[in-house]
Design a protein around this motif. Structure first.
Motif, PDB file in Angstrom:
ATOM      1  N   ILE A  91     -26.365  40.067 -70.001  1.00 21.09           N
ATOM      2  CA  ILE A  91     -25.847  39.889 -68.648  1.00 21.09           C
ATOM      3  C   ILE A  91     -25.902  41.221 -67.909  1.00 21.09           C
ATOM      4  O   ILE A  91     -25.418  42.241 -68.403  1.00 21.09           O
ATOM      5  N   LYS A  92     -26.526  41.200 -66.743  1.00 21.24           N
ATOM      6  CA  LYS A  92     -26.582  42.362 -65.850  1.00 21.24           C
ATOM      7  C   LYS A  92     -25.648  42.088 -64.680  1.00 21.24           C
ATOM      8  O   LYS A  92     -25.729  41.029 -64.042  1.00 21.24           O
ATOM      9  N   ILE A  93     -24.752  43.014 -64.403  1.00 21.12           N
ATOM     10  CA  ILE A  93     -23.762  42.825 -63.345  1.00 21.12           C
ATOM     11  C   ILE A  93     -23.884  43.946 -62.327  1.00 21.12           C
ATOM     12  O   ILE A  93     -23.901  45.130 -62.682  1.00 21.12           O
ATOM     13  N   ASP A  94     -23.987  43.563 -61.065  1.00 29.10           N
ATOM     14  CA  ASP A  94     -23.905  44.497 -59.950  1.00 29.10           C
ATOM     15  C   ASP A  94     -22.418  44.709 -59.676  1.00 29.10           C
ATOM     16  O   ASP A  94     -21.744  43.821 -59.152  1.00 29.10           O
ATOM     17  N   THR A  95     -21.899  45.869 -60.031  1.00 28.02           N
ATOM     18  CA  THR A  95     -20.451  46.092 -59.929  1.00 28.02           C
ATOM     19  C   THR A  95     -19.978  46.248 -58.493  1.00 28.02           C
ATOM     20  O   THR A  95     -18.772  46.188 -58.231  1.00 28.02           O
ATOM     21  N   GLN A 140     -22.540  40.310 -58.258  1.00 29.26           N
ATOM     22  CA  GLN A 140     -23.681  39.449 -58.542  1.00 29.26           C
ATOM     23  C   GLN A 140     -24.160  39.679 -59.974  1.00 29.26           C
ATOM     24  O   GLN A 140     -24.200  40.808 -60.466  1.00 29.26           O
ATOM     25  N   THR A 141     -24.526  38.575 -60.632  1.00 31.40           N
ATOM     26  CA  THR A 141     -24.944  38.676 -62.025  1.00 31.40           C
ATOM     27  C   THR A 141     -26.317  38.061 -62.226  1.00 31.40           C
ATOM     28  O   THR A 141     -26.734  37.148 -61.509  1.00 31.40           O
ATOM     29  N   VAL A 142     -27.017  38.578 -63.227  1.00 31.08           N
ATOM     30  CA  VAL A 142     -28.256  37.992 -63.721  1.00 31.08           C
ATOM     31  C   VAL A 142     -28.055  37.772 -65.215  1.00 31.08           C
ATOM     32  O   VAL A 142     -27.674  38.697 -65.943  1.00 31.08           O
ATOM     33  N   VAL A 143     -28.293  36.548 -65.661  1.00 25.79           N
ATOM     34  CA  VAL A 143     -28.094  36.193 -67.065  1.00 25.79           C
ATOM     35  C   VAL A 143     -29.447  35.880 -67.690  1.00 25.79           C
ATOM     36  O   VAL A 143     -30.199  35.047 -67.165  1.00 25.79           O
ATOM     37  N   TYR A 144     -29.750  36.546 -68.802  1.00 30.07           N
ATOM     38  CA  TYR A 144     -30.964  36.218 -69.535  1.00 30.07           C
ATOM     39  C   TYR A 144     -30.570  35.615 -70.881  1.00 30.07           C
ATOM     40  O   TYR A 144     -29.950  36.279 -71.713  1.00 30.07           O
ATOM     41  N   ASP A 145     -30.931  34.354 -71.080  1.00 28.71           N
ATOM     42  CA  ASP A 145     -30.650  33.626 -72.305  1.00 28.71           C
ATOM     43  C   ASP A 145     -31.860  33.750 -73.237  1.00 28.71           C
ATOM     44  O   ASP A 145     -32.974  33.352 -72.880  1.00 28.71           O
ATOM     45  N   TYR A 146     -31.646  34.285 -74.415  1.00 34.98           N
ATOM     46  CA  TYR A 146     -32.743  34.506 -75.360  1.00 34.98           C
ATOM     47  C   TYR A 146     -33.197  33.215 -76.044  1.00 34.98           C
ATOM     48  O   TYR A 146     -34.214  33.210 -76.730  1.00 34.98           O
ATOM     49  N   GLY A 147     -32.435  32.120 -75.886  1.00 30.18           N
ATOM     50  CA  GLY A 147     -32.831  30.846 -76.455  1.00 30.18           C
ATOM     51  C   GLY A 147     -31.834  30.349 -77.473  1.00 30.18           C
ATOM     52  O   GLY A 147     -30.938  31.079 -77.927  1.00 30.18           O
ATOM     53  N   PRO A 148     -31.956  29.075 -77.884  1.00 31.88           N
ATOM     54  CA  PRO A 148     -31.007  28.489 -78.837  1.00 31.88           C
ATOM     55  C   PRO A 148     -30.925  29.290 -80.126  1.00 31.88           C
ATOM     56  O   PRO A 148     -31.938  29.673 -80.710  1.00 31.88           O
TER      57      PRO A 148
END
Length: 452
Positions: free
Chosen positions: A356-360, A364-372
Motif C-alpha cells: 500500500i502506497k499512501i499520499d500522506t 490517497q492510496t494505491v493498493v497493489y495486490d500480489y495475488g491469492p
C-alpha cells in the motif's frame, strides 16, 4: 496453539545457498547491491505456550543483484555469545550490522554472509543498541535510542558517518518501557516512552499469570509520553509531553514545522500485548499524524488512512524532512498479524497481503495486490540514480506465496505500482515472516568488504 510457530511463522531448520536465481521480467541494471532481510528463527525447541514471536535466534537472508542478474541467495543464522540479533539489518560506516533491542550489541556480518563478529563500537554499545536507529541524510550520523531494562534508563547515542561514537546521554525512565523506534527531525530527536513495560510483565508474573519469553506487557499504570531533545542533546534538555495513550512500534517519518512544532507520522495501536502475550496479534494498527507542540505541551492526532498497515517506509533521503509518500505492508489473516477474515480468498484458502502506497498529504492510496495466497513483507524504497521525484525508484519486498510455500523478491516501480512487477526473483525456499530488511548499494558493500 501458538500461531507464531505455525505456517510461515515457523522457523527454518537449515541454511541455504544457491546461485543464478531464476528471474521473471527484467531486473533494472541500476540495481547493483545486496537486499538483506532478517527475522527470528529459533534453532532449538521452545516452550510453545510462552514463546514470543520476537524471541529466538536471527536468520539473515541475502539476495545479490548485479547487472540485471540475481547472482545468489543465502540464508545464515546470526548468533554470538552475547546475543542473537533478529530484528533489523542495515549498513553504516562501512559495516553491515544485524540489530536487536533490549540489551544486546550489534553483530557485524560480511557481505557474503560467511563471517560475523560482535561490534560494540569500542564499548559504547556494550549495554545494548536498538532495532531502529535513524540516519540523518545531511550528516550521515546515526542517532539511536537504546534501552536495557536492567539499567532503568534509555541511552541516546550518536555515531558519526564512520561509525565512531560522538555522543551519549542517559535518560532516566520508570518501569522499563519497550522503546522499539524513535523519531528524528533536522533539529531534534524524540524518545517514545509508551505503556508497554517490563514492570507490567513482572506484575503479571507475580500474580501467577504466564509471562512470554519476550517479557513486556501493556501497562495500565504507565503514562504515555514523548521526550524531545535537540540533536546530540542531554538528559537535562529533554522536554516531556504527554502523548495519546497508545503504543507505537514504527514511525514512518518526522519533520520540523515553521511554527516550532514537529510532525510525526506513526503506526499507533490502542493497546498492545494484552490478550495475545505471544505477539501483537490482538491489536489493530492505524496510520495517524501527531503534531507535537513543545510550546503548548500538546499532541494533536489526525488519521491519515483507514487502511491497516505496518512496516512503514519512506525515501531514506527524506528522513527527518517533510515527505509526501509512504509505502507499507498491508495486513492479512494468513500473513501479518491480523486474525480476522478480511482479504481472504475463499477459493484459494489463503489471505492476500498487499503493498500500500499512501499520499500522506491527501490520504490517497494505491493498493497493489500480489495475488491469492501472496503476502508482502516490509517494502524497501530504492531511489533511481539521479531521481528528482520522491517516488522515482523501486520498491523491493519479499513476498510469501502460500500456494507453493516459497518466497520471491519482487521489484515494483514505486511510482506505478499498478503496472505490476518489473521483475520477480524466485527464491529457493520460503522466508519466514520476520521484521526488517534493507537495500545495500554496491558502494556500501565495497566499504564493508574488509570490516569483518
Amino acid at each position: 496453539m501458538n500461531r507464531y510457530l505455525e505456517g510461515n511463522y515457523a522457523p527454518l531448520a537449515d541454511e541455504v545457498s544457491t546461485v543464478d536465481l531464476p528471474v521473471s521480467g527484467r531486473l533494472p541494471r541500476d540495481l547493483n547491491g545486496l537486499y538483506l532481510r532478517i527475522g527470528p528463527n529459533p534453532r532449538t525447541e521452545v516452550d510453545r505456550e510462552l514463546h514470543h514471536w520476537f524471541s529466538g535466534a536471527g536468520m539473515v537472508h541475502g539476495v545479490r543483484l548485479r547487472e540485471g542478474r540475481a547472482e545468489w541467495y543465502r540464508s545464515r543464522f546470526v548468533a554470538s555469545e552475547r546475543g542473537a540479533p533478529n530484528t533489523n539489518v542495515l549498513s553504516h560506516g562501512g559495516r553491515l550490522l544485524t540489530l536487536i533491542e533490549g540489551g544486546k550489541p550489534p553483530v557485524e556480518i560480511s557481505p557474503d554472509l560467511a563471517h560475523q563478529a560482535i561490534w560494540d563500537c569500542d564499548g559504547t554499545l556494550s549495554r545494548g543498541f536498538t532495532a531502529h536507529p535513524k540516519i540523518d541524510p545531511a550528516t550521515g550520523a546515526m542517532h539511536a535510542m537504546t534501552y536495557n531494562p536492567r539499567f532503568g534508563s534509555v541511552r541516546y547515542v550518536v555515531l558519526d558517518a564512520t561509525g565512531r561514537a560522538t555522543h551519549t546521554s542517559d535518560i532516566e525512565v520508570p518501569d522499563g518501557p519497550m522503546v522499539h523506534d524513535m523519531a528524528l527531525t533536522a533539529t531534534r530527536v524524540v524518545l517514545l516512552d509508551l505503556p508497554v513495560t517490563l514492570a507490567a510483565a513482572q506484575r503479571r508474573g507475580a500474580a501467577g499469570l504466564p509471562v512470554a519469553t519476550f517479557p513486556f506487557n501493556w501497562d495500565d499504570q504507565h503514562t504515555a509520553r514523548l521526550g524531545i531533545l535537540p540533536l546530540s542533546g542531554t538528559a537535562d534538555q529533554i522536554r516531556w509531553i504527554e502523548a495519546p495513550r497508545s503504543f507505537v512500534f514504527h514511525v514512518l517519518n518526522a519533520f520540523d514545522n515553521p511554527d516550532g512544532s514537529l510532525t510525526m507520522d506513526v503506526i499507533r495501536y490502542d493497546t498492545m500485548f494484552v490478550r495475545d502475550i505471544n505477539g501483537p496479534g490482538d491489536a489493530t494498527p492505524r496510520l495517524v499524524r501527531w503534531t507535537v507542540n513543545p510550546a503548548t505541551g500538546t499532541v494533536n492526532e489526525e488519521p491519515i488512512s483507514d487502511h491497516r498497515v505496518e512496516f512503514p517506509r519512506v525515501d531514506p533521503a527524506l528522513t527527518g524532512r517533510p515527505h509526501r509518500y509512504g509505502w507499507f505492508a498491508g495486513f492479512s489473516p494468513d500473513g501479518l498479524l491480523i486474525t480476522d477474515d478480511v482479504n481472504r480468498d475463499p477459493a484459494a484458502g489463503f489471505g492476500t497481503g498487499p503493498l500500500i502506497k499512501i499520499d500522506t498529504t491527501s490520504g490517497q492510496t494505491v493498493v497493489y495486490d500480489y495475488g491469492p495466497g501472496r503476502v508482502t513483507m516490509e517494502p524497501a524504497f530504492v531511489p533511481r540514480p539521479g531521481a528528482i521525484a520522491e517516488d522515482d525508484g523501486w520498491i523491493l519486498s519479499v513476498v510469501h506465496d502460500g500456494t507453493v510455500d516459497r518466497a520471491d523478491l519482487v521489484v515494483l516501480d514505486a511510482a506505478a505500482l499498478d503496472a505490476g512487477p518489473v521483475a520477480t526473483v524466485h527464491l529457493p525456499s520460503r522466508v519466514p515472516f520476520g521484521f526488517h530488511g534493507n537495500w545495500v548499494d554496491d558502494r556500501d558493500i565495497d566499504a564493508a568488504r574488509s570490516a569483518v
